[in-house]
Design a protein around this motif. Sequence first.
Motif, PDB file in Angstrom:
ATOM      1  N   THR A 171       0.863  -1.068   0.089  1.00 31.68           N
ATOM      2  CA  THR A 171       0.420   0.128  -0.003  1.00 31.68           C
ATOM      3  C   THR A 171       0.870   1.248   0.046  1.00 31.68           C
ATOM      4  OG1 THR A 171      -2.013  -1.555   1.192  1.00 31.68           O
ATOM      5  CG2 THR A 171      -1.883   1.771   1.274  1.00 31.68           C
ATOM      6  N   ALA A 172       1.763   1.399   0.738  1.00 33.39           N
ATOM      7  CA  ALA A 172       2.949   2.535   0.802  1.00 33.39           C
ATOM      8  C   ALA A 172       3.131   2.900  -0.207  1.00 33.39           C
ATOM      9  CB  ALA A 172       3.790   2.440   1.886  1.00 33.39           C
ATOM     10  N   SER A 173       4.047   1.762  -0.943  1.00 34.90           N
ATOM     11  CA  SER A 173       5.009   1.756  -2.308  1.00 34.90           C
ATOM     12  C   SER A 173       3.488   2.298  -3.262  1.00 34.90           C
ATOM     13  CB  SER A 173       5.227   0.149  -2.886  1.00 34.90           C
ATOM     14  OG  SER A 173       4.571  -0.922  -3.342  1.00 34.90           O
ATOM     15  N   GLU A 174       2.619   1.629  -3.292  1.00 41.90           N
ATOM     16  CA  GLU A 174       1.872   2.216  -4.383  1.00 41.90           C
ATOM     17  C   GLU A 174       1.055   3.394  -4.218  1.00 41.90           C
ATOM     18  OE1 GLU A 174      -1.515  -0.442  -3.231  1.00 41.90           O
ATOM     19  OE2 GLU A 174      -0.991  -2.413  -5.098  1.00 41.90           O
ATOM     20  N   ILE A 175       1.291   4.390  -3.213  1.00 43.72           N
ATOM     21  CA  ILE A 175       0.383   5.444  -2.420  1.00 43.72           C
ATOM     22  C   ILE A 175       1.627   5.969  -2.954  1.00 43.72           C
ATOM     23  CG2 ILE A 175       0.417   7.383  -0.308  1.00 43.72           C
ATOM     24  CD1 ILE A 175      -0.962   5.460   0.703  1.00 43.72           C
ATOM     25  N   LEU A 176       3.227   6.047  -2.583  1.00 36.55           N
ATOM     26  CA  LEU A 176       4.297   6.770  -3.331  1.00 36.55           C
ATOM     27  C   LEU A 176       4.206   6.789  -5.186  1.00 36.55           C
ATOM     28  CD1 LEU A 176       6.693   8.114  -3.410  1.00 36.55           C
ATOM     29  CD2 LEU A 176       7.899   5.903  -3.122  1.00 36.55           C
ATOM     30  N   SER A 177       4.098   5.790  -5.071  1.00 42.93           N
ATOM     31  CA  SER A 177       4.066   6.409  -6.879  1.00 42.93           C
ATOM     32  C   SER A 177       2.933   6.816  -7.663  1.00 42.93           C
ATOM     33  CB  SER A 177       3.335   4.267  -7.348  1.00 42.93           C
ATOM     34  OG  SER A 177       4.702   3.592  -7.207  1.00 42.93           O
ATOM     35  N   ASP A 178       2.108   5.886  -6.802  1.00 44.88           N
ATOM     36  CA  ASP A 178       0.607   7.551  -6.996  1.00 44.88           C
ATOM     37  C   ASP A 178       0.651   8.915  -7.187  1.00 44.88           C
ATOM     38  OD1 ASP A 178      -0.534   5.159  -8.224  1.00 44.88           O
ATOM     39  OD2 ASP A 178      -2.313   5.339  -6.916  1.00 44.88           O
ATOM     40  N   GLU A 218      -9.462  10.871   7.608  1.00 43.40           N
ATOM     41  CA  GLU A 218      -9.209  12.163   8.874  1.00 43.40           C
ATOM     42  C   GLU A 218      -7.451  11.333   9.352  1.00 43.40           C
ATOM     43  OE1 GLU A 218      -9.632  15.145   8.199  1.00 43.40           O
ATOM     44  OE2 GLU A 218     -10.788  15.278   6.820  1.00 43.40           O
ATOM     45  N   LEU A 219      -7.342  10.354   9.695  1.00 41.47           N
ATOM     46  CA  LEU A 219      -7.115   9.914  10.983  1.00 41.47           C
ATOM     47  C   LEU A 219      -6.046   9.288   9.693  1.00 41.47           C
ATOM     48  CD1 LEU A 219      -6.825   8.361  13.598  1.00 41.47           C
ATOM     49  CD2 LEU A 219      -7.818   6.197  12.649  1.00 41.47           C
ATOM     50  N   ASN A 220      -6.095   9.196   8.382  1.00 40.71           N
ATOM     51  CA  ASN A 220      -4.828   8.764   7.824  1.00 40.71           C
ATOM     52  C   ASN A 220      -4.017  10.205   7.395  1.00 40.71           C
ATOM     53  OD1 ASN A 220      -4.335   5.698   6.928  1.00 40.71           O
ATOM     54  ND2 ASN A 220      -6.471   5.983   7.062  1.00 40.71           N
ATOM     55  N   LEU A 221      -4.040  11.400   7.728  1.00 42.30           N
ATOM     56  CA  LEU A 221      -3.896  12.579   7.627  1.00 42.30           C
ATOM     57  C   LEU A 221      -3.410  13.141   8.956  1.00 42.30           C
ATOM     58  CD1 LEU A 221      -7.301  14.407   5.372  1.00 42.30           C
ATOM     59  CD2 LEU A 221      -4.880  13.122   4.679  1.00 42.30           C
ATOM     60  N   VAL A 222      -4.058  12.543   9.725  1.00 40.16           N
ATOM     61  CA  VAL A 222      -3.241  13.266  11.186  1.00 40.16           C
ATOM     62  C   VAL A 222      -1.965  11.968  11.302  1.00 40.16           C
ATOM     63  CG1 VAL A 222      -3.637  12.793  13.977  1.00 40.16           C
ATOM     64  CG2 VAL A 222      -5.782  13.483  12.317  1.00 40.16           C
ATOM     65  N   ALA A 223      -2.434  10.646  10.282  1.00 42.93           N
ATOM     66  CA  ALA A 223      -1.154   9.780  11.042  1.00 42.93           C
ATOM     67  C   ALA A 223      -0.017  10.368   9.658  1.00 42.93           C
ATOM     68  CB  ALA A 223      -1.125   8.204  10.551  1.00 42.93           C
ATOM     69  N   PHE A 224      -0.606  11.064   8.881  1.00 45.00           N
ATOM     70  CA  PHE A 224       1.052  11.295   7.833  1.00 45.00           C
ATOM     71  C   PHE A 224       1.491  12.827   8.746  1.00 45.00           C
ATOM     72  CE2 PHE A 224       1.917  14.384   3.727  1.00 45.00           C
ATOM     73  CZ  PHE A 224       2.773  12.933   3.030  1.00 45.00           C
ATOM     74  N   ASP A 225       0.700  14.039   8.891  1.00 44.26           N
ATOM     75  CA  ASP A 225       0.675  14.727   9.333  1.00 44.26           C
ATOM     76  C   ASP A 225       2.156  14.463  10.852  1.00 44.26           C
ATOM     77  OD1 ASP A 225      -0.077  16.196   7.791  1.00 44.26           O
ATOM     78  OD2 ASP A 225      -1.395  17.498   8.617  1.00 44.26           O
ATOM     79  N   LYS A 226       1.396  13.934  11.335  1.00 44.96           N
ATOM     80  CA  LYS A 226       2.310  13.035  12.756  1.00 44.96           C
ATOM     81  C   LYS A 226       3.749  12.817  12.147  1.00 44.96           C
ATOM     82  CE  LYS A 226       1.901  11.329  17.205  1.00 44.96           C
ATOM     83  NZ  LYS A 226       1.708  12.020  17.840  1.00 44.96           N
ATOM     84  N   ASN A 262       1.892   3.013   8.560  1.00 43.37           N
ATOM     85  CA  ASN A 262       2.326   2.884   6.596  1.00 43.37           C
ATOM     86  C   ASN A 262       2.715   4.370   6.876  1.00 43.37           C
ATOM     87  OD1 ASN A 262      -0.256   2.848   6.334  1.00 43.37           O
ATOM     88  ND2 ASN A 262       0.087   1.263   4.533  1.00 43.37           N
ATOM     89  N   THR A 263       1.296   4.711   7.281  1.00 42.01           N
ATOM     90  CA  THR A 263       1.405   6.658   6.616  1.00 42.01           C
ATOM     91  C   THR A 263       2.144   7.531   7.948  1.00 42.01           C
ATOM     92  OG1 THR A 263      -1.328   5.667   6.548  1.00 42.01           O
ATOM     93  CG2 THR A 263      -0.848   8.478   5.961  1.00 42.01           C
ATOM     94  N   ILE A 264       2.298   6.953   8.731  1.00 43.01           N
ATOM     95  CA  ILE A 264       3.494   7.250   9.661  1.00 43.01           C
ATOM     96  C   ILE A 264       4.793   7.529   8.859  1.00 43.01           C
ATOM     97  CG2 ILE A 264       4.634   7.658  11.510  1.00 43.01           C
ATOM     98  CD1 ILE A 264       2.216   6.492  12.328  1.00 43.01           C
ATOM     99  N   ARG A 287      -6.826   7.326  -1.073  1.00 42.65           N
ATOM    100  CA  ARG A 287      -6.750   5.671  -1.561  1.00 42.65           C
ATOM    101  C   ARG A 287      -7.177   4.796   0.233  1.00 42.65           C
ATOM    102  NH1 ARG A 287      -3.879   1.472  -4.511  1.00 42.65           N
ATOM    103  NH2 ARG A 287      -3.209   3.108  -6.571  1.00 42.65           N
ATOM    104  N   VAL A 288      -7.128   5.358   0.871  1.00 41.80           N
ATOM    105  CA  VAL A 288      -8.361   4.830   2.106  1.00 41.80           C
ATOM    106  C   VAL A 288      -9.876   4.952   2.095  1.00 41.80           C
ATOM    107  CG1 VAL A 288      -5.978   5.599   3.533  1.00 41.80           C
ATOM    108  CG2 VAL A 288      -7.824   6.673   3.351  1.00 41.80           C
ATOM    109  N   PRO A 289      -9.926   3.873   2.813  1.00 40.76           N
ATOM    110  CA  PRO A 289     -11.811   3.797   2.860  1.00 40.76           C
ATOM    111  C   PRO A 289     -12.007   5.286   3.604  1.00 40.76           C
ATOM    112  CG  PRO A 289     -10.453   1.954   3.586  1.00 40.76           C
ATOM    113  CD  PRO A 289      -9.231   2.663   3.109  1.00 40.76           C
ATOM    114  N   PRO A 290     -13.043   5.728   3.509  1.00 42.68           N
ATOM    115  CA  PRO A 290     -13.445   7.266   3.632  1.00 42.68           C
ATOM    116  C   PRO A 290     -13.509   7.353   4.950  1.00 42.68           C
ATOM    117  CG  PRO A 290     -15.239   6.488   1.928  1.00 42.68           C
ATOM    118  CD  PRO A 290     -14.339   5.248   1.761  1.00 42.68           C
ATOM    119  N   LYS A 291     -14.239   6.096   6.065  1.00 45.45           N
ATOM    120  CA  LYS A 291     -14.182   6.344   7.562  1.00 45.45           C
ATOM    121  C   LYS A 291     -12.857   6.518   8.172  1.00 45.45           C
ATOM    122  CE  LYS A 291     -14.413   1.444   8.397  1.00 45.45           C
ATOM    123  NZ  LYS A 291     -15.253   0.450   9.569  1.00 45.45           N
ATOM    124  N   PHE A 292     -12.029   6.206   7.234  1.00 42.65           N
ATOM    125  CA  PHE A 292     -10.083   6.285   7.625  1.00 42.65           C
ATOM    126  C   PHE A 292      -9.858   7.660   6.908  1.00 42.65           C
ATOM    127  CE2 PHE A 292     -11.177   1.924   8.508  1.00 42.65           C
ATOM    128  CZ  PHE A 292     -11.196   2.055   9.549  1.00 42.65           C
TER     129      PHE A 292
END
Length: 196
Positions: free
Chosen positions: A23-30, A183-191, A151-153, A176-181
Amino acid sequence: MTRENKKTVNVLVVGTGGQGVITASEILSDVAMRSGFDAKKSEIHGMSQRGGVVTSHVRYSENVASPMIMQGEADILLSFELSEALRWLHFLRPTGRVITSLQKIIPPAVYAGMGSYPEDAQAVIRQRTADPVFVDALPMAEELGNPRLVNTILLGIASTMLDLPLDAWKAVIVERVPPKFKELNLVAFDKGRDVA
Protein backbone atom coordinates in the motif's frame (compact mmCIF):
# COMPACT_ATOMS: atom_id res chain seq x y z
CA MET A 1 16.02 14.55 -4.92
CA THR A 2 14.73 17.60 -6.72
CA ARG A 3 13.00 17.61 -10.05
CA GLU A 4 15.60 19.95 -11.55
CA ASN A 5 18.42 17.41 -11.47
CA LYS A 6 16.34 14.94 -13.51
CA LYS A 7 17.95 11.95 -11.86
CA THR A 8 15.89 8.89 -11.09
CA VAL A 9 14.78 8.71 -7.47
CA ASN A 10 14.90 5.20 -6.02
CA VAL A 11 12.91 4.22 -2.92
CA LEU A 12 13.09 0.67 -1.57
CA VAL A 13 10.19 -0.19 0.74
CA VAL A 14 10.66 -3.30 2.91
CA GLY A 15 8.90 -5.15 5.71
CA THR A 16 6.91 -8.28 6.36
CA GLY A 17 3.52 -9.48 5.22
CA GLY A 18 0.56 -7.53 6.55
CA GLN A 19 2.48 -4.37 7.45
CA GLY A 20 1.30 -2.26 4.51
CA VAL A 21 4.46 -2.30 2.37
CA ILE A 22 2.54 -2.69 -0.90
CA THR A 23 0.00 0.00 0.00
CA ALA A 24 2.79 2.42 0.89
CA SER A 25 4.60 1.80 -2.40
CA GLU A 26 1.37 2.22 -4.36
CA ILE A 27 0.73 5.57 -2.65
CA LEU A 28 4.30 6.73 -3.37
CA SER A 29 4.02 5.70 -7.05
CA ASP A 30 0.69 7.48 -7.41
CA VAL A 31 2.06 10.65 -5.78
CA ALA A 32 5.03 10.65 -8.19
CA MET A 33 2.74 10.21 -11.22
CA ARG A 34 0.34 12.88 -9.99
CA SER A 35 3.37 15.16 -9.70
CA GLY A 36 4.18 14.69 -13.39
CA PHE A 37 6.83 11.98 -13.20
CA ASP A 38 7.09 8.63 -14.90
CA ALA A 39 6.98 6.06 -12.08
CA LYS A 40 7.65 2.33 -12.05
CA LYS A 41 7.02 -0.11 -9.23
CA SER A 42 7.94 -3.74 -8.65
CA GLU A 43 7.23 -5.92 -5.66
CA ILE A 44 8.18 -9.29 -4.25
CA HIS A 45 5.66 -10.75 -1.86
CA GLY A 46 7.55 -13.78 -0.57
CA MET A 47 5.48 -15.57 2.05
CA SER A 48 3.57 -12.39 2.77
CA GLN A 49 0.54 -14.18 4.19
CA ARG A 50 2.75 -15.75 6.87
CA GLY A 51 4.75 -12.71 7.87
CA GLY A 52 7.43 -13.34 5.26
CA VAL A 53 9.58 -10.67 3.67
CA VAL A 54 7.88 -8.17 1.35
CA THR A 55 9.87 -5.70 -0.77
CA SER A 56 8.74 -3.07 -3.22
CA HIS A 57 10.95 -1.03 -5.55
CA VAL A 58 9.66 2.42 -6.53
CA ARG A 59 11.51 4.53 -9.10
CA TYR A 60 10.47 7.86 -10.56
CA SER A 61 11.96 10.45 -12.93
CA GLU A 62 11.18 12.13 -16.23
CA ASN A 63 11.55 8.71 -17.87
CA VAL A 64 12.07 5.38 -16.07
CA ALA A 65 13.00 2.28 -18.05
CA SER A 66 13.10 -0.39 -15.33
CA PRO A 67 11.23 -0.80 -12.05
CA MET A 68 14.13 -2.54 -10.31
CA ILE A 69 16.61 -0.74 -8.06
CA MET A 70 20.17 -2.01 -8.34
CA GLN A 71 22.26 -2.69 -5.24
CA GLY A 72 23.90 0.49 -3.98
CA GLU A 73 21.43 2.82 -5.73
CA ALA A 74 18.51 3.36 -3.35
CA ASP A 75 18.08 6.97 -2.27
CA ILE A 76 15.75 5.99 0.56
CA LEU A 77 15.33 2.68 2.36
CA LEU A 78 11.89 2.79 3.98
CA SER A 79 11.59 -0.12 6.40
CA PHE A 80 8.61 -1.26 8.44
CA GLU A 81 10.73 -3.57 10.62
CA LEU A 82 14.16 -3.02 12.16
CA SER A 83 15.99 -6.16 11.00
CA GLU A 84 14.61 -5.71 7.47
CA ALA A 85 16.33 -2.31 7.34
CA LEU A 86 19.58 -4.09 8.19
CA ARG A 87 18.94 -6.87 5.67
CA TRP A 88 18.46 -4.44 2.77
CA LEU A 89 21.09 -1.86 3.75
CA HIS A 90 23.37 -2.94 0.88
CA PHE A 91 20.82 -1.48 -1.57
CA LEU A 92 21.39 2.03 -0.21
CA ARG A 93 23.68 4.45 -2.06
CA PRO A 94 26.44 6.07 0.04
CA THR A 95 24.40 9.27 0.37
CA GLY A 96 21.09 7.44 0.87
CA ARG A 97 18.82 7.71 3.91
CA VAL A 98 17.24 5.05 6.10
CA ILE A 99 13.81 5.49 7.63
CA THR A 100 12.84 2.55 9.82
CA SER A 101 10.26 1.60 12.34
CA LEU A 102 11.75 0.17 15.53
CA GLN A 103 9.22 -2.66 15.47
CA LYS A 104 10.78 -6.12 15.79
CA ILE A 105 9.01 -9.10 14.27
CA ILE A 106 10.75 -12.31 15.27
CA PRO A 107 10.83 -14.70 12.29
CA PRO A 108 9.69 -18.34 12.70
CA ALA A 109 13.27 -19.56 12.05
CA VAL A 110 14.43 -17.76 15.21
CA TYR A 111 11.68 -19.41 17.26
CA ALA A 112 12.75 -22.76 15.79
CA GLY A 113 16.33 -22.16 16.92
CA MET A 114 17.71 -21.85 13.37
CA GLY A 115 18.96 -18.30 13.75
CA SER A 116 18.94 -15.26 15.98
CA TYR A 117 17.47 -11.80 15.75
CA PRO A 118 20.22 -9.17 15.25
CA GLU A 119 20.39 -7.35 18.58
CA ASP A 120 22.74 -4.69 17.24
CA ALA A 121 20.67 -3.72 14.17
CA GLN A 122 20.27 -0.10 15.22
CA ALA A 123 23.98 0.33 15.97
CA VAL A 124 25.01 -1.23 12.64
CA ILE A 125 22.62 1.00 10.70
CA ARG A 126 24.02 4.06 12.51
CA GLN A 127 27.59 3.00 11.62
CA ARG A 128 26.84 2.46 7.94
CA THR A 129 24.58 5.42 7.14
CA ALA A 130 24.33 9.13 7.81
CA ASP A 131 21.36 10.43 9.80
CA PRO A 132 19.11 7.36 9.89
CA VAL A 133 15.59 8.01 11.15
CA PHE A 134 14.42 5.52 13.77
CA VAL A 135 10.79 5.86 14.76
CA ASP A 136 8.69 3.86 17.20
CA ALA A 137 5.84 3.97 14.70
CA LEU A 138 3.65 1.13 16.03
CA PRO A 139 2.96 2.72 19.45
CA MET A 140 2.32 6.03 17.67
CA ALA A 141 -0.20 4.34 15.36
CA GLU A 142 -1.87 2.55 18.25
CA GLU A 143 -2.14 5.84 20.14
CA LEU A 144 -3.95 7.27 17.13
CA GLY A 145 -6.33 4.30 17.26
CA ASN A 146 -5.19 1.93 14.51
CA PRO A 147 -1.92 -0.06 14.18
CA ARG A 148 -2.34 -0.01 10.40
CA LEU A 149 -1.40 3.68 10.42
CA VAL A 150 2.30 2.76 10.66
CA ASN A 151 2.66 2.95 6.88
CA THR A 152 1.07 6.41 6.73
CA ILE A 153 3.34 7.66 9.53
CA LEU A 154 6.41 6.34 7.67
CA LEU A 155 5.21 7.91 4.42
CA GLY A 156 4.86 11.22 6.25
CA ILE A 157 8.53 11.01 7.23
CA ALA A 158 9.57 10.03 3.68
CA SER A 159 7.58 12.94 2.24
CA THR A 160 9.97 15.38 3.93
CA MET A 161 12.91 13.86 2.01
CA LEU A 162 11.27 13.67 -1.41
CA ASP A 163 10.59 16.68 -3.61
CA LEU A 164 6.94 15.84 -4.25
CA PRO A 165 4.12 18.33 -3.54
CA LEU A 166 2.37 18.02 -0.19
CA ASP A 167 -1.06 18.40 -1.78
CA ALA A 168 -0.36 15.40 -4.05
CA TRP A 169 0.51 13.24 -1.02
CA LYS A 170 -2.68 14.20 0.78
CA ALA A 171 -4.89 13.80 -2.29
CA VAL A 172 -3.59 10.29 -2.99
CA ILE A 173 -3.92 9.20 0.64
CA VAL A 174 -7.54 10.41 0.70
CA GLU A 175 -8.27 8.52 -2.52
CA ARG A 176 -6.60 5.29 -1.39
CA VAL A 177 -8.00 4.75 2.09
CA PRO A 178 -11.59 3.83 3.04
CA PRO A 179 -13.74 6.94 3.60
CA LYS A 180 -14.10 6.39 7.36
CA PHE A 181 -10.29 6.39 7.79
CA LYS A 182 -9.42 9.43 5.64
CA GLU A 183 -9.08 11.97 8.43
CA LEU A 184 -7.18 9.56 10.67
CA ASN A 185 -4.68 8.80 7.89
CA LEU A 186 -4.12 12.49 7.26
CA VAL A 187 -3.43 12.97 10.97
CA ALA A 188 -0.96 10.03 10.87
CA PHE A 189 0.75 11.47 7.79
CA ASP A 190 1.18 14.85 9.50
CA LYS A 191 2.46 13.09 12.62
CA GLY A 192 5.16 11.46 10.48
CA ARG A 193 6.12 14.82 9.02
CA ASP A 194 6.38 16.22 12.54
CA VAL A 195 8.66 13.33 13.59
CA ALA A 196 10.97 14.06 10.64
